[in-house]
Motif scaffolding. Structure first.
Motif, mmCIF file in Angstrom:
data_model
loop_
_atom_site.group_PDB
_atom_site.id
_atom_site.type_symbol
_atom_site.label_atom_id
_atom_site.label_comp_id
_atom_site.label_asym_id
_atom_site.label_seq_id
_atom_site.Cartn_x
_atom_site.Cartn_y
_atom_site.Cartn_z
ATOM 1 N N LYS A 15 0.840 -1.204 0.000
ATOM 2 C CA LYS A 15 0.000 0.000 0.000
ATOM 3 C C LYS A 15 0.872 1.251 0.000
ATOM 4 O O LYS A 15 0.601 2.203 -0.736
ATOM 5 C CB LYS A 15 -0.921 0.002 1.212
ATOM 6 C CG LYS A 15 -1.869 1.193 1.246
ATOM 7 C CD LYS A 15 -2.780 1.157 2.443
ATOM 8 C CE LYS A 15 -3.769 2.292 2.473
ATOM 9 N NZ LYS A 15 -3.234 3.602 2.205
ATOM 10 N N HIS A 17 3.899 1.546 -1.165
ATOM 11 C CA HIS A 17 4.530 1.627 -2.480
ATOM 12 C C HIS A 17 3.530 2.155 -3.513
ATOM 13 O O HIS A 17 3.844 3.036 -4.313
ATOM 14 C CB HIS A 17 5.052 0.253 -2.910
ATOM 15 C CG HIS A 17 5.684 0.240 -4.256
ATOM 16 N ND1 HIS A 17 6.891 0.852 -4.509
ATOM 17 C CD2 HIS A 17 5.268 -0.284 -5.429
ATOM 18 C CE1 HIS A 17 7.195 0.697 -5.784
ATOM 19 N NE2 HIS A 17 6.222 0.003 -6.372
ATOM 20 N N ARG A 18 2.318 1.637 -3.493
ATOM 21 C CA ARG A 18 1.289 2.070 -4.445
ATOM 22 C C ARG A 18 0.940 3.538 -4.235
ATOM 23 O O ARG A 18 0.826 4.308 -5.202
ATOM 24 C CB ARG A 18 0.028 1.221 -4.291
ATOM 25 C CG ARG A 18 -1.055 1.603 -5.269
ATOM 26 C CD ARG A 18 -2.357 0.857 -4.984
ATOM 27 N NE ARG A 18 -3.420 1.309 -5.849
ATOM 28 C CZ ARG A 18 -4.099 2.437 -5.693
ATOM 29 N NH1 ARG A 18 -3.833 3.227 -4.686
ATOM 30 N NH2 ARG A 18 -5.052 2.782 -6.537
ATOM 31 N N ASP A 19 0.776 3.965 -2.993
ATOM 32 C CA ASP A 19 0.450 5.359 -2.703
ATOM 33 C C ASP A 19 1.549 6.301 -3.191
ATOM 34 O O ASP A 19 1.276 7.379 -3.716
ATOM 35 C CB ASP A 19 0.213 5.559 -1.217
ATOM 36 C CG ASP A 19 -1.061 4.893 -0.723
ATOM 37 O OD1 ASP A 19 -1.889 4.494 -1.563
ATOM 38 O OD2 ASP A 19 -1.211 4.748 0.506
ATOM 39 N N ARG A 20 2.800 5.876 -3.014
ATOM 40 C CA ARG A 20 3.922 6.692 -3.464
ATOM 41 C C ARG A 20 3.914 6.807 -4.992
ATOM 42 O O ARG A 20 4.124 7.876 -5.542
ATOM 43 C CB ARG A 20 5.241 6.093 -2.990
ATOM 44 C CG ARG A 20 6.431 6.985 -3.287
ATOM 45 C CD ARG A 20 7.714 6.424 -2.717
ATOM 46 N NE ARG A 20 7.611 6.317 -1.273
ATOM 47 C CZ ARG A 20 8.047 5.281 -0.560
ATOM 48 N NH1 ARG A 20 8.612 4.261 -1.163
ATOM 49 N NH2 ARG A 20 7.924 5.261 0.742
ATOM 50 N N ARG A 21 3.652 5.694 -5.678
ATOM 51 C CA ARG A 21 3.612 5.709 -7.146
ATOM 52 C C ARG A 21 2.475 6.597 -7.641
ATOM 53 O O ARG A 21 2.643 7.361 -8.574
ATOM 54 C CB ARG A 21 3.429 4.288 -7.691
ATOM 55 C CG ARG A 21 4.580 3.371 -7.453
ATOM 56 C CD ARG A 21 5.571 3.361 -8.554
ATOM 57 N NE ARG A 21 4.924 3.029 -9.808
ATOM 58 C CZ ARG A 21 5.380 3.420 -10.972
ATOM 59 N NH1 ARG A 21 6.463 4.121 -11.037
ATOM 60 N NH2 ARG A 21 4.760 3.094 -12.083
ATOM 61 N N VAL A 22 1.316 6.499 -7.017
ATOM 62 C CA VAL A 22 0.179 7.319 -7.418
ATOM 63 C C VAL A 22 0.522 8.800 -7.229
ATOM 64 O O VAL A 22 0.222 9.633 -8.088
ATOM 65 C CB VAL A 22 -1.088 6.936 -6.620
ATOM 66 C CG1 VAL A 22 -2.191 7.956 -6.799
ATOM 67 C CG2 VAL A 22 -1.556 5.556 -7.032
ATOM 68 N N SER A 23 1.183 9.122 -6.143
ATOM 69 C CA SER A 23 1.573 10.498 -5.882
ATOM 70 C C SER A 23 2.546 10.994 -6.954
ATOM 71 O O SER A 23 2.420 12.127 -7.445
ATOM 72 C CB SER A 23 2.219 10.601 -4.502
ATOM 73 O OG SER A 23 2.668 11.904 -4.269
ATOM 74 N N GLU A 24 3.517 10.162 -7.335
ATOM 75 C CA GLU A 24 4.478 10.542 -8.370
ATOM 76 C C GLU A 24 3.770 10.747 -9.708
ATOM 77 O O GLU A 24 4.060 11.699 -10.432
ATOM 78 C CB GLU A 24 5.555 9.472 -8.521
ATOM 79 C CG GLU A 24 6.516 9.397 -7.360
ATOM 80 C CD GLU A 24 7.467 8.227 -7.474
ATOM 81 O OE1 GLU A 24 7.327 7.400 -8.403
ATOM 82 O OE2 GLU A 24 8.367 8.132 -6.626
ATOM 83 N N ILE A 25 2.837 9.867 -10.032
ATOM 84 C CA ILE A 25 2.110 9.984 -11.298
ATOM 85 C C ILE A 25 1.301 11.274 -11.331
ATOM 86 O O ILE A 25 1.278 11.984 -12.344
ATOM 87 C CB ILE A 25 1.214 8.749 -11.525
ATOM 88 C CG1 ILE A 25 2.087 7.524 -11.801
ATOM 89 C CG2 ILE A 25 0.217 8.985 -12.647
ATOM 90 C CD1 ILE A 25 1.344 6.211 -11.768
ATOM 91 N N ARG A 26 0.658 11.621 -10.218
ATOM 92 C CA ARG A 26 -0.092 12.878 -10.160
ATOM 93 C C ARG A 26 0.829 14.075 -10.331
ATOM 94 O O ARG A 26 0.500 15.042 -11.019
ATOM 95 C CB ARG A 26 -0.834 12.982 -8.839
ATOM 96 C CG ARG A 26 -2.036 12.099 -8.762
ATOM 97 C CD ARG A 26 -2.810 12.322 -7.470
ATOM 98 N NE ARG A 26 -3.950 11.448 -7.423
ATOM 99 C CZ ARG A 26 -4.392 10.878 -6.330
ATOM 100 N NH1 ARG A 26 -3.809 11.126 -5.170
ATOM 101 N NH2 ARG A 26 -5.435 10.084 -6.369
#
Length: 56
Positions: A15, A17-26
């Protein structure tokens, strides 16, 4: 049988890792939109200059 999902240690790391990736994508999406806006404004300015030269 252990619980499945975010209650497990691996699920918690997943979770994060996924939250960090979503933040980077945004963040990258916002940068891309800003760059596209500035490019569009530059293109409009060049078009105005060309039209002004044509009407002279």
């Amino acid at each position: 049988m252990p619980r499945r999902g975010h209650s497990t240690t691996i699920g918690k790391f997943a979770k994060l890792h996924r939250d960090r990736r979503v933040s980077e994508i945004r963040m990258f999406g916002a940068l891309l939109r800003a760059e596209q806006r500035s490019t569009a404004i530059q293109d409009l300015n060049m078009l105005d200059v060309r039209q002004a030269e044509i009407t002279r």
